[in-house]
Design an enzyme around this catalytic site. Sequence first.
Site, short mmCIF file in Angstrom:
data_model
loop_
_atom_site.label_atom_id
_atom_site.label_comp_id
_atom_site.label_asym_id
_atom_site.label_seq_id
_atom_site.Cartn_x
_atom_site.Cartn_y
_atom_site.Cartn_z
N ASP A 195 -12.35 6.55 39.51
CA ASP A 195 -12.24 6.19 38.10
C ASP A 195 -11.17 7.05 37.43
O ASP A 195 -10.93 8.20 37.84
CB ASP A 195 -13.57 6.44 37.37
CG ASP A 195 -14.67 5.49 37.83
OD1 ASP A 195 -14.36 4.45 38.44
OD2 ASP A 195 -15.85 5.79 37.57
N LYS A 196 -10.56 6.52 36.39
CA LYS A 196 -9.49 7.24 35.70
C LYS A 196 -9.90 8.65 35.31
O LYS A 196 -9.14 9.60 35.48
CB LYS A 196 -9.06 6.45 34.46
CG LYS A 196 -7.92 7.11 33.69
CD LYS A 196 -7.49 6.26 32.51
CE LYS A 196 -6.33 6.94 31.76
NZ LYS A 196 -5.86 6.12 30.61
#
Length: 215
Positions: free
Chosen positions: A48-49
């Site tokens: 995930d970012k």
Amino acid sequence: KPAGMLSQQDDTKEPSMVEYVIGYLLEKGELTEEDLRTFRPSVCNRLDKNTSGIIAAGKSLAGLQELSELFHDRTVHKEYLCIVKGVLREKKHIKGYLYKDTKQNKVAIYKQKQKEAQPIETVYEPLEDNGEVTLLKVGLITGRTHQIRVHLKYIGHPLVGDPEYGKRHSSIPCSGQMLHAYRLSFIHPKSKEKMVFTCPIDEEFDRVLHIARGK
């Protein structure tokens, strides 16, 4: 990968880990602009970012294919560190079914099988707690979108700082979810050696951990 960076580019076209890998290989002389006409190195797994930590990439077509196959066959063992709300003191293996809403890029967990929901399995082991939050080591048996974040929220222990699956932890201010991919291990497809790679926690995770230990 630092928190705040995409693993691969999306519609925003902002630089991702892929571009940084390519830039690194060009700088090291292990890749040329000519090479990029026929093959572009890429990542084999995604974080995930706002998740930091270790990420695998293939710098050759053969390497990318072989590494990607290991991830596809689930023969890569992935371990994470995270800080969650509440106190957990027993190691557990939890299961459920995850449904992904692709339009909103959010997921939900169900106890029983639902249409289009995929089975998930997560293992966690408490490492320490301060009576308010717990540092966990988490292993993924399956690797679905947002699995750790939503599975821990489902059992009542969302990640500290997670803006989507739990309110931010008021007594420990932080810039995002406290989730770090710290270890990858697998058997090398050619030499058959056990390969183990680790990544130290980033500054923000370390800062929050120090605050929690001081409480």
